[in-house]
Design a protein around this motif. Sequence first.
Motif, PDB file in Angstrom:
ATOM      1  N   HIS A  10       1.078  -1.407   0.107  1.00 20.54           N
ATOM      2  CA  HIS A  10      -0.156   0.012  -0.220  1.00 20.54           C
ATOM      3  C   HIS A  10       0.890   1.478   0.531  1.00 20.54           C
ATOM      4  CE1 HIS A  10      -4.093  -2.483   2.066  1.00 20.54           C
ATOM      5  NE2 HIS A  10      -3.264  -2.745   0.473  1.00 20.54           N
ATOM      6  N   LEU A  11       1.951   1.316  -0.070  1.00 22.79           N
ATOM      7  CA  LEU A  11       3.650   2.280   0.614  1.00 22.79           C
ATOM      8  C   LEU A  11       2.520   2.942  -0.808  1.00 22.79           C
ATOM      9  CD1 LEU A  11       6.420   0.689   1.911  1.00 22.79           C
ATOM     10  CD2 LEU A  11       4.402   2.911   3.046  1.00 22.79           C
ATOM     11  N   GLY A  12       2.453   4.501  -0.899  1.00 21.49           N
ATOM     12  CA  GLY A  12       2.461   5.038  -1.983  1.00 21.49           C
ATOM     13  C   GLY A  12       1.983   4.843  -3.036  1.00 21.49           C
ATOM     14  N   ALA A  13       0.835   3.912  -2.999  1.00 17.71           N
ATOM     15  CA  ALA A  13      -0.110   3.620  -4.123  1.00 17.71           C
ATOM     16  C   ALA A  13      -1.321   4.683  -3.895  1.00 17.71           C
ATOM     17  CB  ALA A  13      -0.050   2.165  -3.495  1.00 17.71           C
ATOM     18  N   VAL A  20      16.500  10.585   1.170  1.00 17.29           N
ATOM     19  CA  VAL A  20      16.570   9.653   0.050  1.00 17.29           C
ATOM     20  C   VAL A  20      17.501  10.187  -0.640  1.00 17.29           C
ATOM     21  CG1 VAL A  20      15.470   9.059  -2.476  1.00 17.29           C
ATOM     22  CG2 VAL A  20      14.309   8.145  -0.323  1.00 17.29           C
ATOM     23  N   ARG A  21      17.891  11.394  -0.724  1.00 20.21           N
ATOM     24  CA  ARG A  21      19.137  11.722  -1.633  1.00 20.21           C
ATOM     25  C   ARG A  21      20.038  11.945  -1.196  1.00 20.21           C
ATOM     26  NH1 ARG A  21      16.640  15.151  -5.886  1.00 20.21           N
ATOM     27  NH2 ARG A  21      14.897  16.553  -5.603  1.00 20.21           N
ATOM     28  N   ASP A  22      20.020  11.950   0.180  1.00 22.02           N
ATOM     29  CA  ASP A  22      21.648  11.773   0.926  1.00 22.02           C
ATOM     30  C   ASP A  22      21.872   9.985   0.744  1.00 22.02           C
ATOM     31  OD1 ASP A  22      21.634  14.380   2.488  1.00 22.02           O
ATOM     32  OD2 ASP A  22      20.619  13.155   3.847  1.00 22.02           O
ATOM     33  N   LEU A  34       5.682   1.100  -7.627  1.00 26.98           N
ATOM     34  CA  LEU A  34       5.158   2.802  -6.891  1.00 26.98           C
ATOM     35  C   LEU A  34       5.931   2.624  -5.720  1.00 26.98           C
ATOM     36  CD1 LEU A  34       3.345   5.839  -8.730  1.00 26.98           C
ATOM     37  CD2 LEU A  34       5.457   4.832  -8.765  1.00 26.98           C
ATOM     38  N   SER A  35       5.115   1.326  -4.766  1.00 25.98           N
ATOM     39  CA  SER A  35       4.877   0.995  -3.758  1.00 25.98           C
ATOM     40  C   SER A  35       6.686   0.416  -3.497  1.00 25.98           C
ATOM     41  CB  SER A  35       3.703   0.173  -3.530  1.00 25.98           C
ATOM     42  OG  SER A  35       2.564   0.858  -3.692  1.00 25.98           O
ATOM     43  N   ALA A  36       6.319  -0.727  -4.420  1.00 20.19           N
ATOM     44  CA  ALA A  36       8.199  -1.193  -4.508  1.00 20.19           C
ATOM     45  C   ALA A  36       9.180   0.035  -4.680  1.00 20.19           C
ATOM     46  CB  ALA A  36       7.428  -2.538  -5.752  1.00 20.19           C
ATOM     47  N   LEU A  37       8.786   0.378  -5.115  1.00 22.88           N
ATOM     48  CA  LEU A  37      10.197   0.870  -5.013  1.00 22.88           C
ATOM     49  C   LEU A  37      10.059   1.802  -3.800  1.00 22.88           C
ATOM     50  CD1 LEU A  37      12.295   3.103  -6.831  1.00 22.88           C
ATOM     51  CD2 LEU A  37      10.758   4.077  -7.905  1.00 22.88           C
ATOM     52  N   ILE A  38       9.611   2.405  -2.734  1.00 20.17           N
ATOM     53  CA  ILE A  38       9.348   3.237  -2.380  1.00 20.17           C
ATOM     54  C   ILE A  38       9.592   2.250  -1.138  1.00 20.17           C
ATOM     55  CG2 ILE A  38       8.077   3.647   0.158  1.00 20.17           C
ATOM     56  CD1 ILE A  38       6.636   6.128  -1.477  1.00 20.17           C
ATOM     57  N   LEU A  42       7.810   8.035   5.849  1.00 16.13           N
ATOM     58  CA  LEU A  42       7.429   7.522   4.457  1.00 16.13           C
ATOM     59  C   LEU A  42       6.391   7.599   3.467  1.00 16.13           C
ATOM     60  CD1 LEU A  42       7.539   3.767   5.384  1.00 16.13           C
ATOM     61  CD2 LEU A  42       9.326   5.096   4.058  1.00 16.13           C
ATOM     62  N   ASN A  43       6.286   8.825   2.712  1.00 15.80           N
ATOM     63  CA  ASN A  43       5.173  10.116   1.971  1.00 15.80           C
ATOM     64  C   ASN A  43       5.888  10.226   0.664  1.00 15.80           C
ATOM     65  OD1 ASN A  43       7.469  12.253   2.196  1.00 15.80           O
ATOM     66  ND2 ASN A  43       6.506  12.321   4.216  1.00 15.80           N
ATOM     67  N   GLN A  44       5.976  11.435  -0.009  1.00 15.90           N
ATOM     68  CA  GLN A  44       5.504  11.413  -0.678  1.00 15.90           C
ATOM     69  C   GLN A  44       7.012  12.072  -1.303  1.00 15.90           C
ATOM     70  OE1 GLN A  44       3.097  14.606  -4.090  1.00 15.90           O
ATOM     71  NE2 GLN A  44       3.937  16.378  -2.271  1.00 15.90           N
ATOM     72  N   GLY A  45       7.525  12.773  -0.473  1.00 13.89           N
ATOM     73  CA  GLY A  45       8.763  13.600  -0.370  1.00 13.89           C
ATOM     74  C   GLY A  45      10.118  12.328  -1.163  1.00 13.89           C
ATOM     75  N   CYS A  46       9.880  10.800  -0.570  1.00 12.27           N
ATOM     76  CA  CYS A  46      10.467   9.765  -1.052  1.00 12.27           C
ATOM     77  C   CYS A  46      10.893   9.700  -2.691  1.00 12.27           C
ATOM     78  CB  CYS A  46       9.981   8.717  -0.454  1.00 12.27           C
ATOM     79  SG  CYS A  46       9.484   7.940   1.626  1.00 12.27           S
TER      80      CYS A  46
END
Length: 1305
Positions: A807-810, A979-981, A1047-1051, A1064-1068
């Motif tokens: 469900h993450l991000g989906a 994530v950028r770090d 996208l969920s798998a990626l997050i 864990l949000n849109q910023g990821c």
Amino acid sequence: MAETKGKFDFAIDRGGTFTDVFARLPDGRERVLKLLSRDPQNYKDAPTEGIRRVLEEETGRVFPREQPVDTSLIGWIRMGTTVATNALLEREGERTALLVTKGFKDLLHIGTQARPKLFDLEVAMPEVLYEEIIEVDERVVLSQDGCQLPRKDAKRIVTGSTGDSLELWKELDLECVEKDLRGVLSRGITCVAVLLLHSYTWSDHEKAVGALARSLGFTQVSLSSEVMPMVRAVPRGYTVCADAYLTPKIRQYLKGFTSGFKGGLKGVDVLFMQSDGGLTPMEQFCGSRAVLSGPAGGVVGYAITSYNQMEKKPVIGFDMGGTSTDVSRYAGQYEHVFEATTAGVTLQAPQLDINTVAAGGGSRLFFRSGMFVVGPESAGAHPGPACYRKGGPLTVTDANLALGRLLPSFFPKIFGPGENEALSLEETMKHFRHLTQEINLFLSSNQSQKVTTNGTKHSQTGMSVEEVAMGFIRVANEAMCRPIRALTQAKGHDTSQHVLACFGGAGGQHACAIARALGMKTVFIHKYSGVLSAYGLALADVVEEVQEPCSLQYDQSCFRELDRRVGQLSKICHDTLCARGFDSGQVTAEVFLHLRYKGTDCALMVTAAGYPSDAKSCRAGDFHSAFTKRYLKEFGFTIPDRTIMVDDIRVRGCGRSGIKSVYKPKNGPGDTKPVTMTKCYFEDGYLETSVFLWEELPFGHSIQGPAIIIDKNSTILVEPCCEAHLTEGGDVCISVGSDPHCAVGTELNTVQLSIFSHRFMSIAEQMGRVLQRTSISTNIKERLDFSCAVFGPDGGLVSNAPHIPVHLGAMQETVQYQIRSLGNELIEGDVILSNHPCAGGSHLPDLTVITPVFRKGVRGPVFFVASRGHHADIGGITPGSMPPHSTSLQQEGAVFMSFKLVTGGVFQEEAVTKALMAPAQYPDCSGTRNLHDNLSDLRAQVAANQRGSQLVGELIDGYGLAVVQAYMGYIQSNAELAVRDMLRDFARRRRQQTGSLEVESEDFMDDGTPIRLRVQINEKEGSAVFDFSGTGTEVWGNCNAPRAITLSALIYCLRCMVGQDIPLNQGCLAPIKVIIPPGSILQPSENAAVVGGNVLTSQRVVDVIFRAFEVCAASQGCMNNISFGSENVGYYETVAGGAGAGPGWSGRSGVHSHMTNTRITDPEILEKRYPVILEQFSLRPGSGGPGKYAGGDGVVRKLLFRNKVVLSVLTERRSTCPYGLQGGEDGAAGLNLLHRADGRVLNLGAKTSISLQPGDMFCLYTPGGGGYGRQEETDLKPQTKRRRLNETFLERGSVFEYRMAQEGV
């Protein structure tokens, strides 16, 4: 019994660091004493030393240390001890062997098959407690009406204690068992635990094995049927192992303790506190009931002292220690749980519901990616906080010291290497100056790239040392508020209507702030708060509990039998307590029935207190009314026409033996001057603060905050706007005033960032509690297959709980689709329902309900809240809406794109019913097969969203819309920054190793479809492009995965690679550009079948990403979806396999990995409710890939069917193997075999649906994980680092169990 005139009585709590002693002297006076639990230079045993000191000081006689203590002056001794807990945490129990039914040797290794930490790729699990396993060739199965199994051999039929009939399929072979037991004994193992299937109801085989073991000379023999006769083999197995493993340790401790007294304490009444809050004689004290012996005394202490004094208002107990904080609740009755996990071991025994969170005085302080983080790591007793002068790190204690809330001059000089120095403020400030510098450097370097809100740049000027320390205190307080909210609201109680009873060394400094944050008006601190666990032992009663399983219905026809059994158990309790010296007048018995509605798993242990018996009830009380009232309170509804089942009967006998306190306080109000003044730092800066000594305060005296009240064992901070006064009993009662609200601006404040992060998560968690309480289906209510989330006005995810990987991000995609398609059509009172893959859906049974949140005077929604729940059936070609052979979306059930479920506040029942029945128009399809549950659960989702909307509104009322939306943006930027770090760090390492910033990988589905990925990383920006071009086309079948799944798998992968807690949000996904070719298996056409994409292809996407980044070898890469059913029954499970190995760790065997974490049904429940016999459930040796670090093994699961059913299998990795990495070898592929009753063996392939006959057996062999590193690099087996369990598995209690259950979906 408690009256021992003319003698000394002792209540002693032996903790990990300190031992607390409460003594009642012959003249009625009371004394308290605190000493170190371990001080080998000075004494052997702390409790004995405490008793010796009191006797010596009070009588003036010499009691030499080296001689046993004379017991002629001792009346009674009561003790609570952490001996069992510590042995469990440190894994220092006695060497133990487990005897288990053949075919189940790895049952306790596999456990529930869920992993404890969702994003921990190493899958660190606590070791099992046994050293050797003996498989016992015996088998008993429950008789089933209508069973059609063709068995030729005659079976002996026996009757269990529950009244159930059982068939003896395999008699016990004692000769064989004896041979195995002798072998174990010869290897020096003298403790055995016995777990045979269904022994909770029929225990003859276990008793025979036990008798044999004792005759052979085993010193500790624990039988699961005696330790805890409750259904469910796994928790009963853990409990019996703990009993065998810990009881010898307790005996050893008791032997040492009694040897310190003349005559070994003969004639002295010695009682020990059990986990359930009752005392038991020393010789009855055993491992499985001892794990909460320490903290239980504290609960009894605050329950008896605070509840009565506070006009019977419900009380929250808040016990803050060095490494953790214990939170519990009391409202006139002790709140017990009957299954809880301590140090990774699930114990099935009555225990107080004490919730432990990893935040205490010793919790460490970190600044990570722009966020203040407290714990869960702890400084421990050694080296301890920085101020202990032993080179320790910064902790919460240091923050209190830096703010002037702890005064070193009032502490004993026991610190530093020589343990003779004072607390060091200099050391603390040195560390804080260094951390403040680091924080200010971060703030200034991020000025240029600061996130903008509404087009304006926001910044935070540099912080002072005090602001940093204060920030950590506020973040720690917020972390401790979350479990308190969860504990109260989970059961439908209002948090603000409680009193906060504070005890333990560190709690007094935080109590006012925590009470205020939770809306509580009163804090109560008992005069013995520093030693309340010891005092609670003196107040407690002696308890005798008996329990037995039951299978009766709660109705008129069974009352006679129920009354007989209750009478029998009550007599056992009464006789036992009378034999211990109580007379009948002191003994009371309380009857509990473990009740549930037939066909559900939500059983409640119910007492009929307040519900007297009548003509329509059993003699012990009106349990029907008691059960339905409590069910309504906790879950928001009842099921009136459903039968109520009795699972267990429990009787709790109490021998009243607690003392009455006779404290004589100082006389009435007088003017008490502070002993000194000091400066303390609060929100408004430094304030003049009065310091008082507690013992000098007369009763009735009031103190305005800010003030500090100090006694020998604790420091209480009375904050500004609070007032403390001393009660007649000498206790401190603080009235908490409201905060003159400190305005928060829209500019970024890193402390507020951490607090808002907790707040947003708390909203999603509270929505989940409402959904679970008000839903009706097993999937949502009991399996907790749902998640709730908060979104910004652009549909970007802000917070999501629990973290179900798929469900993450989906859900974000779903909300953003609705914004694009409905736009301005959304008005207040609308609620949208959606599940279509093209609208951000994962698979059709996951129904998402979205509610826009509006604000007066603002155009358009200011936030969105949503909940996604897995509905058991929404129509289609097979029951359960998870067909293994679907080829179009319509075959998988009802479809919703942007359906208005609620319009103008009215639930559109007729329209949604029509839509749910619509699949019937397609060939071979049916509408939903469970409309009632669908509608009830959809209403529950609407109610959960309503709660979320209300909480968002309250947050906005408190801070203002601009501030809340600004912090929403900052929290998303914080995740983006982490994530950028991580990407910059990876890019730097990659450039140094290969000179390239591009990585790529591919893997294949079983049908040969490739999934390809190329990642290009921009090191300077910390961004990346994930390009799936070259991935295979959409398939004829259902392994197509909607874009949301990728996208969920990626997050999920990004969070694993970041390696620390981040929101864990849109910023990821902000630094990531994702390219997926349309028409591919990862972005199929509108009507493509997708049910397998959600559960199978998602795992392959994870494998491909981890392969590209070379993170770890592949795990099993499959969820092994197995379902079977007939017209009368339906069952679905996913099955564990091997986890992939990685740099520094071997893969875990028999566990779920990556995109799933579902718990598996217990073998005894499976056989009780379904027409199936589990012949084997064990690991599959050799299936993990070899390597320097080996991959985990898969499992073998064999199901023998008793009736005709249709079996559906939806699996992967049956032809492609899970890859090894860095020279490690591949794991073995899985295999699905069917053994027909006529002897034929068929390979079913990866995906099929087949009709089975009685006697057919399905054998599932799940894939292993890949190995990591070349095997020849080492001949020795690598030592995987051993973590201290008390750091890794510290949390416990019902709030923790609920979160684990949620993440086990």
